[in-house]
Scaffold this active site. Structure first.
Site, PDB file in Angstrom:
ATOM      1  N   ARG A  54      -5.518  18.014   7.038  1.00 45.50           N
ATOM      2  CA  ARG A  54      -4.255  17.746   8.194  1.00 45.50           C
ATOM      3  C   ARG A  54      -3.545  19.150   8.163  1.00 45.50           C
ATOM      4  O   ARG A  54      -3.908  20.136   8.086  1.00 45.50           O
ATOM      5  CB  ARG A  54      -3.620  16.665   7.130  1.00 45.50           C
ATOM      6  CG  ARG A  54      -4.116  15.494   7.123  1.00 45.50           C
ATOM      7  CD  ARG A  54      -2.963  14.811   5.910  1.00 45.50           C
ATOM      8  NE  ARG A  54      -3.330  13.353   5.834  1.00 45.50           N
ATOM      9  CZ  ARG A  54      -3.283  11.757   6.597  1.00 45.50           C
ATOM     10  NH1 ARG A  54      -2.286  12.373   7.680  1.00 45.50           N
ATOM     11  NH2 ARG A  54      -3.944  11.471   6.586  1.00 45.50           N
ATOM     12  N   ARG A  66       0.949  -0.842  -0.334  1.00 44.62           N
ATOM     13  CA  ARG A  66      -0.171  -0.011  -0.180  1.00 44.62           C
ATOM     14  C   ARG A  66       1.149   1.817   0.171  1.00 44.62           C
ATOM     15  O   ARG A  66       1.226   1.171   0.833  1.00 44.62           O
ATOM     16  CB  ARG A  66      -0.729   0.197   1.507  1.00 44.62           C
ATOM     17  CG  ARG A  66      -1.634   1.573   1.649  1.00 44.62           C
ATOM     18  CD  ARG A  66      -2.884   1.022   3.393  1.00 44.62           C
ATOM     19  NE  ARG A  66      -2.778   2.512   3.215  1.00 44.62           N
ATOM     20  CZ  ARG A  66      -2.810   2.946   3.814  1.00 44.62           C
ATOM     21  NH1 ARG A  66      -1.838   2.408   5.375  1.00 44.62           N
ATOM     22  NH2 ARG A  66      -3.577   4.039   4.504  1.00 44.62           N
TER      23      ARG A  66
HETATM   24  N1  LIG Z   1       5.567   8.122   4.388  1.00 42.23           N
HETATM   25  C1  LIG Z   1       6.475   8.291   4.913  1.00 42.23           C
HETATM   26  N2  LIG Z   1       7.033   9.242   5.764  1.00 42.23           N
HETATM   27  C2  LIG Z   1       6.913   9.790   6.745  1.00 42.23           C
HETATM   28  N3  LIG Z   1       6.012   9.310   7.617  1.00 42.23           N
HETATM   29  C3  LIG Z   1       5.027   8.352   7.425  1.00 42.23           C
HETATM   30  C4  LIG Z   1       5.314   7.420   5.842  1.00 42.23           C
HETATM   31  N4  LIG Z   1       4.042   6.618   6.140  1.00 42.23           N
HETATM   32  C5  LIG Z   1       3.628   6.725   7.208  1.00 42.23           C
HETATM   33  N5  LIG Z   1       4.098   7.505   7.903  1.00 42.23           N
HETATM   34  C6  LIG Z   1       4.112   7.653   9.606  1.00 42.23           C
HETATM   35  O1  LIG Z   1       3.683   6.766   9.668  1.00 42.23           O
HETATM   36  C7  LIG Z   1       1.930   6.598  10.631  1.00 42.23           C
HETATM   37  C8  LIG Z   1       1.060   6.027  10.317  1.00 42.23           C
HETATM   38  O2  LIG Z   1       0.694   5.478   9.229  1.00 42.23           O
HETATM   39  P1  LIG Z   1       0.369   5.452   8.891  1.00 42.23           P
HETATM   40  O3  LIG Z   1       0.013   5.310   6.683  1.00 42.23           O
HETATM   41  O4  LIG Z   1      -0.999   4.279   8.844  1.00 42.23           O
HETATM   42  O5  LIG Z   1      -0.911   6.537   8.025  1.00 42.23           O
HETATM   43  P2  LIG Z   1      -2.336   7.447   8.394  1.00 42.23           P
HETATM   44  O6  LIG Z   1      -1.782   9.142   8.267  1.00 42.23           O
HETATM   45  O7  LIG Z   1      -2.573   6.748  10.086  1.00 42.23           O
HETATM   46  O8  LIG Z   1      -2.482   6.806   7.392  1.00 42.23           O
HETATM   47  P3  LIG Z   1      -4.409   7.261   6.642  1.00 42.23           P
HETATM   48  O9  LIG Z   1      -4.160   8.813   6.800  1.00 42.23           O
HETATM   49  O10 LIG Z   1      -4.626   6.474   5.678  1.00 42.23           O
HETATM   50  O11 LIG Z   1      -5.956   7.220   7.733  1.00 42.23           O
HETATM   51  C9  LIG Z   1       1.482   8.108   9.629  1.00 42.23           C
HETATM   52  O12 LIG Z   1       0.948   8.720  11.266  1.00 42.23           O
HETATM   53  C10 LIG Z   1       3.101   8.840   9.646  1.00 42.23           C
HETATM   54  O13 LIG Z   1       3.251   9.424  10.598  1.00 42.23           O
HETATM   55  C1  LIG Z   2      -6.426   3.210   6.467  1.00 41.20           C
HETATM   56  C2  LIG Z   2      -7.039   4.165   7.304  1.00 41.20           C
HETATM   57  O1  LIG Z   2      -7.054   5.125   6.864  1.00 41.20           O
HETATM   58  C3  LIG Z   2      -7.422   4.781   8.676  1.00 41.20           C
HETATM   59  O2  LIG Z   2      -7.063   3.168   9.735  1.00 41.20           O
HETATM   60  O3  LIG Z   2      -8.163   5.423   8.680  1.00 41.20           O
HETATM   61  K   LIG Z   3      -4.588   7.284   2.923  1.00 38.95           K
END
Ligand SMILES: Nc1ncnc2c1ncn2[C@@H]1O[C@H](COP(=O)(O)OP(=O)(O)OP(=O)(O)O)[C@@H](O)[C@H]1O
Ligand SMILES: CC(=O)C(=O)O
Ligand SMILES: [K+]
Ligand SMILES: [Mg+2]
Length: 478
Positions: free
Chosen positions: A76, A35
């Site tokens: 955000r 993903r």
């Molecule tokens: N590519 C990245 N670079 C830097 N930090 C990241 C990255 N991907 C994720 N993170 C960090 O890890 C945390 C958890 O990752 P995740 O992909 O579940 O993001 P999320 O913002 O919670 O998801 P979503 O926005 O889809 O609900 C994020 O909130 C962020 O702080």
């Molecule tokens: C994956 C995701 O976007 C959430 O759990 O909110």
């Molecule tokens: K997303």
């Protein structure tokens, strides 16, 4: 044959997955779908990650799908000039729609209309509710808030307004740009965040048509509106993700488990893949072992009948990405080996594909067949077989490589890419060649095949055949 895992594993990409060795480790530990979360990171980095996934999958010889997860209408925080901060309970800070590099006292947010759409007294939740603030005043572009539940804040953390109807469009300019980029790059699946209505898919399809490439679109269920219109959304979209992170903020938390069960069952009734996501092994972001509750959560998602379970921060930023995947894979296989089964389908399938697949799985069990085999050009027949969760191996044959990749998300399916064939007998020759060639069964074994005849007519599933391996291909030649 060794017991293979049936429920698929989705891993979120991030800094912790960004090396060829690490990526290969993830694939070998069991990653079925990668993903790419467009809420984070630059397009350049996503492109690099895409290359790493494809290379690792190729090297490991496994089908791995790539899912592009669009940020959607999520508000955000912006970026901070000076790294993560802590907002303590009782602090007064400002969230502004002005585009600034933030400080602990004043940080921007991505939705410029926010100051006009909130009122004094509204509650804003940051980072899936880890931090809560209350609006005390609005002054021009500045929202003054009181921190009511303190905690850490950092770049791009989500801001939820559980009871405020904000007018953000389903697809932002950023989403549109990310979607075009992902399609050009070659992703196999798209996920749309914060879906509110079945029609939200039309905006995605419009862009896909402009780019000349349609791929399956997964609806992320994480808004009360989506829960309300769940069935219509399952019908309109190609699959569903139960996005429990935001769902647990947008909806009272205690409702999440039942929404999960309802979504999984609805998806199975409609032969659409479903992913249970977020915090499944959350403590493994920091620790080498999950909690008992987390192990149970993964096992229970398996027993609900989900197609896939997802890892988020555990793989994207965690300390033990590969160990987390192997831990998840072990919990899944042990649970499946328990043979408890999943809930029955609530309806008797009426489509040709639906009825034929039910019959196929029953016949296969009754005659002691070694496997179920489905020929499909769209993947639909395969998904109708998959939803039955028959304990026999399920092999899909498709001439379409995009379909092979998307089936990486569906329960229990192993997919082979075949040539386009003209004659029905050639299909069975391919089954013989593949299954005998790879040692998946022996000459003389029976398999039950569901197919469309003549081949190459999508949606023409009409054939169910009990096929004895080795009767069409001389076993000595494979
Ligand atoms: N590519 C990245 N670079 C830097 N930090 C990241 C990255 N991907 C994720 N993170 C960090 O890890 C945390 C958890 O990752 P995740 O992909 O579940 O993001 P999320 O913002 O919670 O998801 P979503 O926005 O889809 O609900 C994020 O909130 C962020 O702080
Ligand atoms: C994956 C995701 O976007 C959430 O759990 O909110
Ligand atoms: K997303
Ligand atoms: Mg979310």
């Amino acid at each position: 044959m060794a017991v293979t895992r049936r429920v698929k594993i989705v891993c979120t990409m991030g800094p912790a997955t960004k090396s060829p060795e690490r990526m290969l480790g993830l694939v070998e530990a069991g990653m079925d779908v990668a993903r790419m979360n467009f809420s984070h990171d630059t397009l350049e980095n996503h492109k690099e990650m895409y290359g790493l996934v494809r290379a690792a999958a190729e090297k490991a010889g496994r089908a791995v799908a790539i899912l592009g997860d669009l940020q959607g209408p999520k508000i955000r925080l912006g970026k901070f000039a000076d790294g993560p901060h802590r907002w303590e309970t009782g602090d007064r800070v400002v969230i502004t729609s002005e585009d600034i590099l933030g400080t602990r006292e004043r940080v921007s947010c991505t939705y410029t209309k926010l100051p006009h759409e909130v009122k004094v007294g509204d509650r804003l939740l940051i980072d899936d509710g880890k931090v809560a603030v209350e609006v005390t005043d609005v002054e021009g572009e500045d929202i003054h808030v009181l921190v009511t539940e303190g905690g850490p804040v950092s770049n791009n953390k989500g801001v939820s307004l559980p009871n405020v109807a904000v007018s953000v469009p389903a697809l932002s300019d950023k989403d549109e740009e990310d979607l075009r980029f992902a399609l050009k790059l070659g992703v196999d699946l798209i996920a749309l965040s914060f879906v509110r209505a079945p029609e939200d898919i039309n905006l995605v399809h419009k862009i896909m048509d402009e780019e000349g490439r349609r791929v399956p679109v997964i609806a992320k269920v994480e808004k009360p509106e989506a829960v309300e219109h769940l069935e219509a959304i399952v019908l309109a979209f190609d699959g569903v993700m139960v996005a429990r992170g935001d769902l647990g903020v947008e909806l009272p938390l205690d409702q999440v488990p039942l929404v999960q069960k309802r979504a999984v069952q609805l998806c199975r009734e409609n032969a659409k893949p479903v992913i249970v996501a977020t915090q499944m092994l959350d403590s493994m972001i920091e620790n080498s072992r999950p909690t008992r509750a987390e192990a149970s959560d993964v096992a229970n998602a398996v027993l609900d009948g989900t197609d896939a379970v997802m890892l988020s921060g555990e793989t994207s930023v965690g300390k033990y990405p590969v160990l987390t995947v192997s831990t998840m894979a072990k919990i899944v296989t042990t649970t499946e080996a328990g043979g408890m089964g999943v809930p029955r389908l609530q309806h008797d399938p009426r489509t040709h594909g639906g009825a034929l697949t039910v019959a196929a799985s029953q016949i296969a069990r009754n005659i002691g067949a070694k496997a179920l085999v489905a020929f499909s050009q769209t993947g639909d027949t395969v998904r109708r077989l998959a939803r039955l969760h028959c304990d026999l191996p399920l092999y899909a044959f498709t001439p379409v490589s995009e379909v092979r990749n998307t089936l990486a998300l569906s329960w229990g399916v192993d997919t082979f890419l075949t040539d386009f064939v003209e004659h029905t007998d050639d299909m069975f020759r391919q089954v013989d060649a593949k299954m005998l060639g790879l040692g998946l069964a022996k000459p003389g074994d029976y398999v039950v095949v569901v197919a469309g005849s003549p081949p190459n007519a999508p949606g023409s599933t009409n054939t169910l055949r009990v096929h004895q391996l080795g009767t069409l291909v001389d076993p000595a030649t494979v």
